[in-house]
Design a protein around this motif. Structure first.
Motif, PDB file in Angstrom:
ATOM      1  N   GLY A 119       0.805  -1.227  -0.075  1.00  0.00           N
ATOM      2  CA  GLY A 119      -0.042   0.019   0.046  1.00  0.00           C
ATOM      3  C   GLY A 119       0.892   1.227  -0.040  1.00  0.00           C
ATOM      4  N   SER A 120       0.283   2.291  -0.493  1.00  0.00           N
ATOM      5  CA  SER A 120       1.049   3.661  -0.443  1.00  0.00           C
ATOM      6  C   SER A 120       0.136   4.579  -0.312  1.00  0.00           C
ATOM      7  CB  SER A 120       1.757   3.801  -1.974  1.00  0.00           C
ATOM      8  OG  SER A 120       0.834   3.788  -3.044  1.00  0.00           O
ATOM      9  N   GLN A 121       0.852   5.807   0.114  1.00  0.00           N
ATOM     10  CA  GLN A 121      -0.138   7.114  -0.028  1.00  0.00           C
ATOM     11  C   GLN A 121       1.222   8.361   0.182  1.00  0.00           C
ATOM     12  OE1 GLN A 121      -2.724   8.074   3.787  1.00  0.00           O
ATOM     13  NE2 GLN A 121      -0.511   9.117   4.413  1.00  0.00           N
ATOM     14  N   THR A 174       4.427   7.409   1.556  1.00  0.00           N
ATOM     15  CA  THR A 174       4.648   6.461   2.403  1.00  0.00           C
ATOM     16  C   THR A 174       4.338   5.198   1.494  1.00  0.00           C
ATOM     17  OG1 THR A 174       3.870   7.461   4.186  1.00  0.00           O
ATOM     18  CG2 THR A 174       3.924   4.951   4.481  1.00  0.00           C
ATOM     19  N   ASP A 175       5.191   4.153   1.525  1.00  0.00           N
ATOM     20  CA  ASP A 175       5.204   2.874   0.704  1.00  0.00           C
ATOM     21  C   ASP A 175       5.475   2.064   1.781  1.00  0.00           C
ATOM     22  OD1 ASP A 175       4.771   3.714  -2.308  1.00  0.00           O
ATOM     23  OD2 ASP A 175       6.484   4.807  -1.597  1.00  0.00           O
ATOM     24  N   VAL A 176       4.370   0.948   1.935  1.00  0.00           N
ATOM     25  CA  VAL A 176       4.754  -0.410   2.714  1.00  0.00           C
ATOM     26  C   VAL A 176       4.639  -1.550   2.070  1.00  0.00           C
ATOM     27  CG1 VAL A 176       3.897  -1.323   4.758  1.00  0.00           C
ATOM     28  CG2 VAL A 176       4.089   1.116   4.913  1.00  0.00           C
ATOM     29  N   THR A 177       5.236  -2.515   1.993  1.00  0.00           N
ATOM     30  CA  THR A 177       5.147  -3.620   1.231  1.00  0.00           C
ATOM     31  C   THR A 177       5.437  -4.989   2.430  1.00  0.00           C
ATOM     32  OG1 THR A 177       5.815  -3.202  -0.855  1.00  0.00           O
ATOM     33  CG2 THR A 177       6.160  -5.408  -0.602  1.00  0.00           C
ATOM     34  N   GLN A 178       4.682  -5.838   2.440  1.00  0.00           N
ATOM     35  CA  GLN A 178       4.611  -7.010   3.225  1.00  0.00           C
ATOM     36  C   GLN A 178       4.901  -8.328   2.390  1.00  0.00           C
ATOM     37  OE1 GLN A 178       1.624  -8.436   6.462  1.00  0.00           O
ATOM     38  NE2 GLN A 178       3.479  -7.897   7.772  1.00  0.00           N
ATOM     39  N   ASN A 179       5.778  -8.959   2.770  1.00  0.00           N
ATOM     40  CA  ASN A 179       5.931 -10.335   2.103  1.00  0.00           C
ATOM     41  C   ASN A 179       6.082 -11.471   3.136  1.00  0.00           C
ATOM     42  OD1 ASN A 179       6.349  -9.430  -0.592  1.00  0.00           O
ATOM     43  ND2 ASN A 179       8.538  -9.087   0.035  1.00  0.00           N
TER      44      ASN A 179
END
Length: 455
Positions: free
Chosen positions: A105-107, A223-228
């Motif tokens: 997700g990003s904002q 803001t950029d969030v990545t979860q693997n």
């Protein structure tokens, strides 16, 4: 002579002996191997929130970015090998699986009515950030209508690190100051014309903190969030199968030791670009502050599983299998993170970065699982079946990271009038918060296609 001729003729018509036919018995299949793959979806605990703001200075703190709370999607691969133990339906099975899934997700946000912005990493630095703003015209919002002001920001590192103090003060403005050493950097900036604000950043090998206060109109925050996620496991089970009255229904029960592994890697990238609202000094640019954090949580599960299947024979050798099962595990969770704080660009020509790390002591506890699945198998060869399956599984203990407690911030000017009083201060000695592991549950779903062969 006549007699011997007759005997010879009789010998000539005597049929040759017939050899008995050879009967070939086909060896029964002893072993079974299944390989399958498909798609997966996981409902995991949400990631941590990022940053805080204070709208208009009149409301309580609000979250800048809510974090990720949607499903993770990916794929799975599994293999199962079975062999009989005796002729009474007992068997042994070795199985393993692996799954990968991701979410992101990003904002991108341009601040408007916000008067406070606080962003920090999993750990906090040792030191202080002091901010003071004073609107000379008494206008408490950045409207670009001749908002004259006075501002000051002082950032001091503590804990024995050798970083010079950054200080910026102005009537009108804008001004910024960057100081650095091998231990990290301090950054201070202010403006007092058209809009009034102060900002400060402290980044060391202990952690990082950024604070902005005042009329933050026009600031850009992304803001950029990545979860693997990786989920894998292996089971060794012993089973017993029976088919009452030799009918079309067979029942199988199984139990045995089990191992599971669950890992999440969460990458968070946040950047703040302070901007002055008016074109008062078009050639002046504030430096951009960035935080890039990678958090890894590894959980190991060791225990056992138990369950059962019902196999129903359908038409043309096809089979429908329905199963339920559960497991109990001892779980151990391990957390580690690395954060890079960066200052770049701007009129100060800044190019600074520093890393901080955090490793928590393992957290242990009890976990359990419950699952249900169904599979349809159809013969496509003499000893080969094509399988289609659906399944769901519940896991009671899944670790996630949260920053809990006070971050050391004090905001005195909650009314937003900015007249003659200190505004916002960070003091690490007042911080009681830290990053901790919290635990929730998870659901996983899968759809698979595979092949089973006997040999």
């Amino acid at each position: 002579m006549l007699l011997s001729t007759a005997v010879s003729a009789a010998d000539a018509i005597t049929p040759a002996p017939v050899m008995p036919a050879t009967v070939v018995f086909e060896e029964p299949a002893l072993f079974s191997l299944t390989i399958e793959g498909g798609v997966s979806a996981f409902g995991m605990p949400s990631t941590d929130t990022i940053g805080t703001t204070n709208i208009g200075g009149l409301n309580g703190d609000e979250v800048l970015f809510e974090g990720l709370d949607d499903m993770l999607f990916g794929g799975n691969l599994a293999a199962k090998f079975s062999a009989p133990i005796n002729d009474s339906g007992a068997g042994v099975t070795v199985s393993g699986f692996g799954a990968f899934a991701t979410r992101s997700g990003s904002q991108s946000r341009v601040l408007d009515d916000e008067r406070l912005l606080v962003i920090h990493g999993p750990t906090l630095p040792v030191g202080t950030i002091g901010m003071y703003t004073w609107d000379l015209d008494g206008i408490a919002t950045g409207t670009g209508v001749g908002d004259l002001g006075d501002a000051e920001s002082t950032v001091t590192a503590g804990g024995g690190v050798a970083i010079p103090t950054a200080n910026a003060a102005t009537i009108l403005g804008p001004v910024q100051d960057v100081e650095s050493s091998p231990d990290g950097f301090t950054y201070a900036g202010v403006i007092g014309d058209y809009q009034t604000f102060s900002l400060g950043a402290l980044a060391t090998t202990d952690g990082a903190m950024f604070v902005g206060y005042g009329e933050l109109l026009g600031w850009e925050v992304s803001t950029d969030v990545t979860q693997n996620m990786v989920h894998s496991g292996a089971d060794l089970t012993f089973s017993q199968t029976s088919s009452p009255d030799g009918g079309n229904v067979a029942f199988t029960g199984y139990a045995g030791p089990s191992f599971r592994y669950l890992s999440t890697e969460t990458t968070t990238q946040t950047s703040v670009t302070p901007r002055q609202f008016a074109e008062y000094a078009p050639d002046f640019e504030y430096a951009m502050f960035s935080l890039d954090t990678i958090e890894t949580i590894d959980t190991y599960y060791a225990g056992g599983v138990v369950g059962g299947n019902i196999d129903v024979s359908l038409w043309s050798g096809s089979t429908l299998s329905l199963g339920v099962g559960g497991g109990a595990y001892y779980a151990s969770s391990h957390y580690a993170s690395e954060t890079e704080a960066t200052l770049s660009g701007g009129s100060a020509a800044a190019d600074e970065s520093v890393f901080s790390t955090l490793n928590l002591e393992p957290e242990t506890g009890f976990a359990y699982t419950a699952k249900a699945d169904g599979k349809f198998s159809a013969h496509i060869g003499e000893r080969l079946q094509l399988n289609f399956g659906l399944g769901a599984e519940y896991l009671s203990r899944v670790a996630s990271a949260r920053f809990a407690g006070s971050n050391g911030m004090t905001v005195s000017d909650t009314a937003g009038d900015d007249v003659g009083v200190p505004d916002a201060d960070f003091d690490s000695s007042n911080a009681t918060g830290s990053t901790i592991l919290t635990f929730g549950d998870a659901m996983s779903y899968k759809a698979t296609i595979g092949l089973t062969g006997q040999f």
